[in-house]
Design a protein around this motif. Structure first.
Motif, mmCIF file in Angstrom:
data_model
loop_
_atom_site.group_PDB
_atom_site.id
_atom_site.type_symbol
_atom_site.label_atom_id
_atom_site.label_comp_id
_atom_site.label_asym_id
_atom_site.label_seq_id
_atom_site.Cartn_x
_atom_site.Cartn_y
_atom_site.Cartn_z
ATOM 1 N N GLU A 5 -10.680 -46.146 -18.273
ATOM 2 C CA GLU A 5 -11.334 -46.714 -19.446
ATOM 3 C C GLU A 5 -11.447 -48.225 -19.293
ATOM 4 O O GLU A 5 -10.443 -48.898 -19.038
ATOM 5 C CB GLU A 5 -10.495 -46.367 -20.683
ATOM 6 N N HIS A 6 -12.651 -48.749 -19.407
ATOM 7 C CA HIS A 6 -12.920 -50.189 -19.338
ATOM 8 C C HIS A 6 -12.387 -50.815 -18.052
ATOM 9 O O HIS A 6 -11.833 -51.912 -18.058
ATOM 10 C CB HIS A 6 -12.342 -50.925 -20.551
ATOM 11 N N GLY A 7 -12.532 -50.108 -16.933
ATOM 12 C CA GLY A 7 -12.117 -50.643 -15.643
ATOM 13 C C GLY A 7 -10.628 -50.584 -15.358
ATOM 14 O O GLY A 7 -10.163 -51.149 -14.380
ATOM 15 N N VAL A 8 -9.876 -49.892 -16.218
ATOM 16 C CA VAL A 8 -8.435 -49.745 -16.014
ATOM 17 C C VAL A 8 -8.101 -48.261 -15.934
ATOM 18 O O VAL A 8 -8.395 -47.499 -16.849
ATOM 19 C CB VAL A 8 -7.623 -50.417 -17.149
ATOM 20 N N LEU A 9 -7.484 -47.868 -14.827
ATOM 21 C CA LEU A 9 -7.011 -46.503 -14.649
ATOM 22 C C LEU A 9 -5.594 -46.442 -15.198
ATOM 23 O O LEU A 9 -4.743 -47.252 -14.826
ATOM 24 C CB LEU A 9 -7.008 -46.123 -13.170
ATOM 25 N N LYS A 10 -5.350 -45.505 -16.103
ATOM 26 C CA LYS A 10 -4.021 -45.362 -16.714
ATOM 27 C C LYS A 10 -3.499 -43.966 -16.418
ATOM 28 O O LYS A 10 -4.143 -42.972 -16.745
ATOM 29 C CB LYS A 10 -4.104 -45.604 -18.215
ATOM 30 N N ILE A 11 -2.337 -43.906 -15.785
ATOM 31 C CA ILE A 11 -1.736 -42.630 -15.392
ATOM 32 C C ILE A 11 -0.417 -42.456 -16.134
ATOM 33 O O ILE A 11 0.439 -43.341 -16.105
ATOM 34 C CB ILE A 11 -1.479 -42.586 -13.873
ATOM 35 N N HIS A 12 -0.284 -41.325 -16.821
ATOM 36 C CA HIS A 12 0.977 -40.966 -17.487
ATOM 37 C C HIS A 12 1.680 -39.952 -16.591
ATOM 38 O O HIS A 12 1.147 -38.866 -16.350
ATOM 39 C CB HIS A 12 0.716 -40.351 -18.861
ATOM 40 N N ALA A 13 2.864 -40.303 -16.107
ATOM 41 C CA ALA A 13 3.617 -39.434 -15.201
ATOM 42 C C ALA A 13 4.991 -39.154 -15.805
ATOM 43 O O ALA A 13 5.909 -39.955 -15.664
ATOM 44 C CB ALA A 13 3.753 -40.095 -13.833
ATOM 45 N N PRO A 14 5.141 -38.002 -16.491
ATOM 46 C CA PRO A 14 6.440 -37.664 -17.082
ATOM 47 C C PRO A 14 7.504 -37.436 -16.006
ATOM 48 O O PRO A 14 7.215 -36.896 -14.936
ATOM 49 C CB PRO A 14 6.170 -36.365 -17.841
ATOM 50 N N LYS A 15 8.715 -37.840 -16.314
ATOM 51 C CA LYS A 15 9.827 -37.649 -15.384
ATOM 52 C C LYS A 15 10.313 -36.207 -15.457
ATOM 53 O O LYS A 15 10.169 -35.542 -16.480
ATOM 54 C CB LYS A 15 10.997 -38.568 -15.763
ATOM 55 N N ILE A 16 10.862 -35.746 -14.364
ATOM 56 C CA ILE A 16 11.501 -34.436 -14.354
ATOM 57 C C ILE A 16 12.939 -34.645 -14.803
ATOM 58 O O ILE A 16 13.676 -35.427 -14.207
ATOM 59 C CB ILE A 16 11.486 -33.810 -12.942
ATOM 60 N N HIS A 17 13.286 -33.977 -15.888
ATOM 61 C CA HIS A 17 14.660 -34.081 -16.388
ATOM 62 C C HIS A 17 15.395 -32.815 -15.993
ATOM 63 O O HIS A 17 15.121 -31.738 -16.520
ATOM 64 C CB HIS A 17 14.684 -34.275 -17.903
ATOM 65 N N LEU A 18 16.288 -32.968 -15.051
ATOM 66 C CA LEU A 18 17.074 -31.823 -14.616
ATOM 67 C C LEU A 18 18.137 -31.525 -15.656
ATOM 68 O O LEU A 18 18.701 -32.433 -16.266
ATOM 69 C CB LEU A 18 17.729 -32.127 -13.264
ATOM 70 N N GLU A 19 18.373 -30.246 -15.875
ATOM 71 C CA GLU A 19 19.412 -29.874 -16.831
ATOM 72 C C GLU A 19 20.758 -30.361 -16.320
ATOM 73 O O GLU A 19 21.041 -30.316 -15.132
ATOM 74 C CB GLU A 19 19.430 -28.352 -17.011
ATOM 75 N N LYS A 20 21.560 -30.823 -17.258
ATOM 76 C CA LYS A 20 22.868 -31.332 -16.871
ATOM 77 C C LYS A 20 23.743 -30.184 -16.384
ATOM 78 O O LYS A 20 23.745 -29.101 -16.964
ATOM 79 C CB LYS A 20 23.533 -32.040 -18.045
ATOM 80 N N GLU A 21 24.436 -30.452 -15.311
ATOM 81 C CA GLU A 21 25.325 -29.438 -14.762
ATOM 82 C C GLU A 21 26.561 -29.310 -15.651
ATOM 83 O O GLU A 21 27.072 -30.289 -16.145
ATOM 84 C CB GLU A 21 25.738 -29.832 -13.344
#
Length: 151
Positions: free
Chosen positions: A127-143
């Motif tokens: 949008e308007h010359g800016v690429l914006k990427i949303h990259a969610p983190k992988i949340h591993l279940e707590k052991e």
């Protein structure tokens, strides 16, 4: 007897050095214009910004004049590679001199993440010359803790 000590103005040496350097660069650039291009290449590469928002990373890339169709994004759990192409408009007037500082061609940039990302939920928007990427983190279940019995 009085002594006069002549002091050089502040930054005098730096100013003279800059002038000499500029003069030599202009002279050298007229013989080897491609050298000036490579020296300034960092000014024209794809600027990238990455922000850690806790649950996700947001990557922004400045891509003025690039169309969605000319973007190719490769994604892995640890990195994103952005490939962009910007084609030169072929409008040349034979009777006039033209100087252009616009850059055309292919650009590529790889951004590495400090944590793994969920590639299935990652999305991108231009949008308007800016690429914006949303990259969610992988949340591993707590052991959970477990006691081992010695045999």
């Amino acid at each position: 007897m009085k002594f006069l000590v002549r002091k050089a103005p502040e930054n005098f040496i730096r100013t003279v050095n800059d002038e000499i350097s500029s003069l030599l660069n202009r002279h050298f650039d007229s013989y080897f214009p491609e050298a000036a291009y490579w020296e300034d290449m960092d000014k024209y590469s794809m600027p990238v910004e990455m922000t850690d928002k806790g649950k996700e990373f947001i990557v922004k890339a400045e891509l003025p004049g690039v169309k969605k169709e000319d973007l190719d994004i490769d994604i892995d759990k640890k990195y994103i590679t952005i490939n962009a192409k910007k084609e030169e408009e072929s409008e040349v007037d034979e009777n006039s001199y033209k100087k252009s500082e616009f850059r055309y061609g292919e650009f590529s940039r790889t951004v590495y993440f400090p944590e793994e990302i969920d590639i299935e939920k990652t999305d991108a928007k231009l949008e308007h010359g800016v690429l914006k990427i949303h990259a969610p983190k992988i949340h591993l279940e707590k052991e959970t803790k477990k006691k081992l019995t010695v045999k």
